[in-house]
Design an enzyme around this catalytic site. Structure first.
Site, mmCIF file in Angstrom:
data_model
loop_
_atom_site.group_PDB
_atom_site.id
_atom_site.type_symbol
_atom_site.label_atom_id
_atom_site.label_comp_id
_atom_site.label_asym_id
_atom_site.label_seq_id
_atom_site.Cartn_x
_atom_site.Cartn_y
_atom_site.Cartn_z
ATOM 1 N N HIS A 176 28.609 -45.119 9.633
ATOM 2 C CA HIS A 176 27.776 -46.223 9.158
ATOM 3 C C HIS A 176 26.992 -45.813 7.910
ATOM 4 C CE1 HIS A 176 28.353 -47.279 13.432
ATOM 5 N NE2 HIS A 176 28.259 -48.526 13.011
ATOM 6 N N ASP A 186 37.458 -50.872 10.969
ATOM 7 C CA ASP A 186 36.049 -50.894 11.292
ATOM 8 C C ASP A 186 35.358 -51.683 10.173
ATOM 9 O OD1 ASP A 186 33.646 -50.392 12.582
ATOM 10 O OD2 ASP A 186 33.946 -48.229 12.731
#
Length: 333
Positions: A181, A251
């Site tokens: 992230h 993702d």
């Protein structure tokens, strides 16, 4: 024609601009987060609103793992245990798998009740010593064989409840020493090490309908590109060695592990072999660029998307199921 992407939305209801975007951009599906969730009534209305804007019975996704990753939570919904909590109960293997399956069946009941039919679960990553805690207790075990077995149980629980599972993060995020992230993780392990551990759960559960890539560089396979953007990782490892032939989604493209413009990110992932790209944060400017880069959902990707359809839930008593799960968890404390 449907485009090969999944998008997020900003709040508890769609704005007019979002409705127009969905009608024009025609994403394959949508994904929801805590910012989109307040109550059963509100969430049911939002999922209906998304499908009405798209004019189709589009898949709606969520990350409802339990533990740290739970978008629907208290006080409206129950708090589910983390994946690792099941193994810590110390029960016989069959009982552990039965509880994992029961927990996932209860999650599926919660999701179907509000119009959600895809859960980004199970996590099939295998953590190792020194890896970043971004996976941590989201993994069922440190044993690849046990992860495969319990991940299968979770997937079966979801399927019994009419919710499609998504195996993640293929071909493995457990060895990463950074949170994708926030930055791009680089895994230095040899291919032999990866095959002996990281890939095992994915190979065992490769027949499941949906998978999500990892934004991780595997030096032994592609020294430059993360798995999401690497044709070598997708064709040689995910489709080849692992044997996954379901719908492969990225993702989230807005994660900081990736760089460059959003159209280029989407184009790169599709060119590498992803079927669908995922953009989660609800930023419409970014989402428009992703939609342009993703292009239309066609060919083998379209066939995989059509095959990934949830079935009607099997008969289930959620009150009794919750009682059984609570009793087992309490006994293990």
């Amino acid at each position: 024609m449907t485009r090969a992407f999944i998008c997020g939305c900003a709040g508890l209801a769609l704005s007019q601009e979002e409705k127009s975007f969905l009608r024009e951009a025609r994403p394959w599906g949508a994904i929801l987060f805590k910012r989109n969730v307040a109550s059963r009534e509100q969430l049911s209305a939002l999922t209906a609103e998304i499908r009405a804007a798209l004019g189709t019975d589009a898949p709606i996704l969520v990350d409802q793992e339990g533990g740290r990753v739970q978008r629907l939570g208290p006080p409206v919904w129950r708090a589910y245990p983390s994946a690792a909590a099941f193994e810590r109960l110390g029960l016989p293997a069959e009982e552990t798998a039965a509880l994992v399956r029961l927990g996932a069946r209860l999650i599926a009941h919660d999701l179907r009740e509000v119009g959600i039919d895809v859960d980004c679960l199970p996590v099939l990553d295998t953590p190792v010593d020194g890896s970043h805690n971004i996976i941590g207790d989201r993994a069922y075990s440190r044993s690849p064989a046990e992860i495969a077995r319990l991940g299968r149980a979770a997937a079966e629980g979801l399927l019994d409840g009419g919710v499609l599972p998504v195996i993640k993060h293929i071909p493995g995020h457990g060895r990463a020493r950074a949170d994708s992230h926030l930055e791009l993780p680089v895994v230095e392990a040899s291919r032999a090490e990866l095959e002996a551990q990281d890939f095992i759960p994915f190979r065992a559960d490769a027949d499941l309908p949906l998978g999500m890539t990892a934004h991780v560089v595997y030096r032994a396979i592609d020294p430059e590109l993360p798995g999401t953007l690497s044709k070598a990782v997708i064709e040689e490892i995910i489709r080849g060695l692992i044997g996954f032939d379901g719908l492969l989604m990225t993702d989230d493209l807005s994660m900081k592990a990736l760089s460059g413009g959003f159209r280029a990110r989407a184009e790169g992932a599709i060119a590498a072999g992803c079927d669908v790209v995922l953009h989660c944060n609800g930023d419409l400017a970014e989402a428009r660029a992703v939609a342009e880069g993703a292009g239309d959902l066609v060919g083998r990707a379209l066939e995989r998307a059509r095959a990934a359809k949830a079935k009607a839930p099997k008969e289930f008593d959620p009150v009794d199921g919750a009682r059984q799960l609570d009793a087992a968890l309490a006994a293990g404390v």
